[in-house]
Scaffold this active site. Sequence first.
Site, PDB file in Angstrom:
ATOM      1  N   CYS A  86      26.407  45.486  38.551  1.00 57.37           N
ATOM      2  CA  CYS A  86      26.995  46.837  38.413  1.00 57.37           C
ATOM      3  C   CYS A  86      27.900  46.737  37.144  1.00 57.37           C
ATOM      4  O   CYS A  86      28.560  46.110  36.997  1.00 57.37           O
ATOM      5  CB  CYS A  86      27.865  47.563  39.519  1.00 57.37           C
ATOM      6  SG  CYS A  86      28.590  49.082  39.051  1.00 57.37           S
ATOM      7  N   HIS A 213      23.907  51.528  46.011  1.00 56.81           N
ATOM      8  CA  HIS A 213      25.469  50.866  45.695  1.00 56.81           C
ATOM      9  C   HIS A 213      26.105  52.044  44.645  1.00 56.81           C
ATOM     10  O   HIS A 213      27.256  52.304  44.843  1.00 56.81           O
ATOM     11  CB  HIS A 213      25.122  49.592  44.720  1.00 56.81           C
ATOM     12  CG  HIS A 213      26.451  49.229  43.973  1.00 56.81           C
ATOM     13  ND1 HIS A 213      27.273  47.937  44.664  1.00 56.81           N
ATOM     14  CD2 HIS A 213      27.123  49.498  42.866  1.00 56.81           C
ATOM     15  CE1 HIS A 213      28.204  47.765  43.824  1.00 56.81           C
ATOM     16  NE2 HIS A 213      28.024  48.449  42.661  1.00 56.81           N
ATOM     17  N   GLU A 214      25.392  52.545  43.536  1.00 58.24           N
ATOM     18  CA  GLU A 214      26.104  53.632  42.584  1.00 58.24           C
ATOM     19  C   GLU A 214      26.542  54.706  43.270  1.00 58.24           C
ATOM     20  O   GLU A 214      27.449  55.356  43.056  1.00 58.24           O
ATOM     21  CB  GLU A 214      25.023  53.909  41.375  1.00 58.24           C
ATOM     22  CG  GLU A 214      24.694  52.467  40.895  1.00 58.24           C
ATOM     23  CD  GLU A 214      25.974  52.120  40.270  1.00 58.24           C
ATOM     24  OE1 GLU A 214      27.223  52.509  39.868  1.00 58.24           O
ATOM     25  OE2 GLU A 214      25.935  50.635  40.074  1.00 58.24           O
ATOM     26  N   HIS A 217      29.665  54.325  44.604  1.00 57.79           N
ATOM     27  CA  HIS A 217      30.974  54.483  43.898  1.00 57.79           C
ATOM     28  C   HIS A 217      31.048  56.110  43.680  1.00 57.79           C
ATOM     29  O   HIS A 217      32.214  56.568  43.560  1.00 57.79           O
ATOM     30  CB  HIS A 217      30.537  54.088  42.508  1.00 57.79           C
ATOM     31  CG  HIS A 217      30.439  52.531  42.253  1.00 57.79           C
ATOM     32  ND1 HIS A 217      31.615  51.826  42.804  1.00 57.79           N
ATOM     33  CD2 HIS A 217      29.664  51.492  41.600  1.00 57.79           C
ATOM     34  CE1 HIS A 217      31.322  50.508  42.427  1.00 57.79           C
ATOM     35  NE2 HIS A 217      30.460  50.412  42.076  1.00 57.79           N
ATOM     36  N   HIS A 223      34.433  48.406  44.286  1.00 55.90           N
ATOM     37  CA  HIS A 223      33.554  47.027  44.516  1.00 55.90           C
ATOM     38  C   HIS A 223      34.407  46.149  45.979  1.00 55.90           C
ATOM     39  O   HIS A 223      35.516  46.210  45.999  1.00 55.90           O
ATOM     40  CB  HIS A 223      33.777  46.270  43.467  1.00 55.90           C
ATOM     41  CG  HIS A 223      32.608  46.705  42.388  1.00 55.90           C
ATOM     42  ND1 HIS A 223      32.660  46.323  41.026  1.00 55.90           N
ATOM     43  CD2 HIS A 223      31.371  47.395  42.659  1.00 55.90           C
ATOM     44  CE1 HIS A 223      31.470  46.990  40.424  1.00 55.90           C
ATOM     45  NE2 HIS A 223      30.799  47.431  41.466  1.00 55.90           N
TER      46      HIS A 223
END
EC number: 3.4.24.-
Length: 527
Positions: A86, A213-214, A217, A223
Amino acid sequence: MDWQQLWLAFLLPMTVSGRALGPTEKEAVLDYLLQYGYLQKPLEGADDFRLEDITEALRTFQEASGLPISGQMDDATRARMKQPRCGLEDPFNQKSLKYLLLGHWRKKNLTFRIFNVPSTLSLPRVRAALHQAFKYWSSVAPLTFREVKAGWADIRLSFHGRQSLYCSNTFDGPGKVLAHADIPELGSIHFDKDELWTEGTYQGVNLRIIAAHEVGHALGLGHSRYTQALMAPVYAGYQPFFKLHPDDVAGIQALYGKRSPETRDEEEETEMLTVSPVTAKPGPMPNPCSGEVDAMVLGPRGKTYAFKGDYVWTVTDSGPGPLFQISALWEGLPGNLDAAVYSPRTRRTHFFKGNKVWRYVDFKMSPGFPMKFNRVEPNLDAALYWPVNQKVFLFKGSGYWQWDELARTDLSRYPKPIKELFTGVPDRPSAAMSWQDGQVYFFKGKEYWRLNQQLRVAKGYPRNTTHWMHCGSQTPDTNSSTGDVTPSTTDTVLGTTPSTMGSTLDIPSATDSASLSFSANVTLLGA
């Protein structure tokens, strides 16, 4: 990097496989540690890095990566740094392995929009992968996600290449940085279009896992130091039976709470419904880089909006944003507006057309509107909010009115001549606004004027409006005879009707730091 050259060969006695690293390799290591937040560049002095700072940075990286902790560059550390990952920083500065929190949304029902798809996956497969990415989070927290195919969306997903003009953190080609995202309430998620995006195979880069994952965020998670967690910074590969790590679950629930079991089934049925685009036939689509605007406003969320005909777009440092139907963002608002003004004092936006006014708080119309506005002449030319006296100025012809939103205003003394207060400004301006820099701007035709603190036109003005729109060399390729943006067929862009116009689509973040663009050569698809 000049500041490295003075000490690079002496400060880092690093070896890999028994050989000393060369200057280029050492520089790459330092760049990595700086880029991802393990090492901070000294505030003073170009050559003030201390060996103990670099050693500690390496130790922190090794600990976060589950590697033997030595503070030295070795084969395992070097290999870890070369893994795809990332693009966000790893703010690991404490000993706890606990999840990191970056903020949260103030609402739990969010929309998302997919703007384009990579060449390696079909639209149905991309949509399925992204829906599943959102579902990982909504299955453990009281969140719902709804896809929209037009207009504004809370979370906006798109694919970019190395030369994207509208993404401030440009990508680096296959490998290395795979994607990056904004923190909550900004909402942009960008993927590197040059990766081999796949689904259902161990080859390439799995879109579903990276997207999840994004999205983490975008929901507020930083993280994780757990290398097996979804929110670990390095891509762990395709996982056909993926489940969130306990650290991922604990983090999202710390932000939004636990999902109630009794409401799960009901929400599962509704959370992935899609919203169809506006079906009303709009007028001709304008080119943001030519012609005058109907209105301009520094509006909610600190974004600059330009209006023309039935369309609105945002203006960013990287160029014009996407064209949306006005009614797709402000429901019930007509096109071909006379004027618009946003008041930070009341957080209200007023739109004027004919003898009527529409009032919105954010993007929701206030009760009782539209209503007649007969206290000034109809068919206004422009409007602006002046922070000095917190009043709204309305312009028509060569005159202006000064209006207090919160008090009964005696308008019998108006209109007054524009030139008596705003020296050098043309009559009948098409738009006006007070902007983020504290300056007042007027627009007319293809020109704009900036006023100084004495409300006189500043030196060097008027200028061409294309300068304000940040067009210039960033203007998309156009057909020389029509001015229309030229489409082609490299990428797939979603959420628009088939057209030869508007092949540059952009949704900027609230900070204008990460907005999305698709190069020329795009096929526009109906949603």
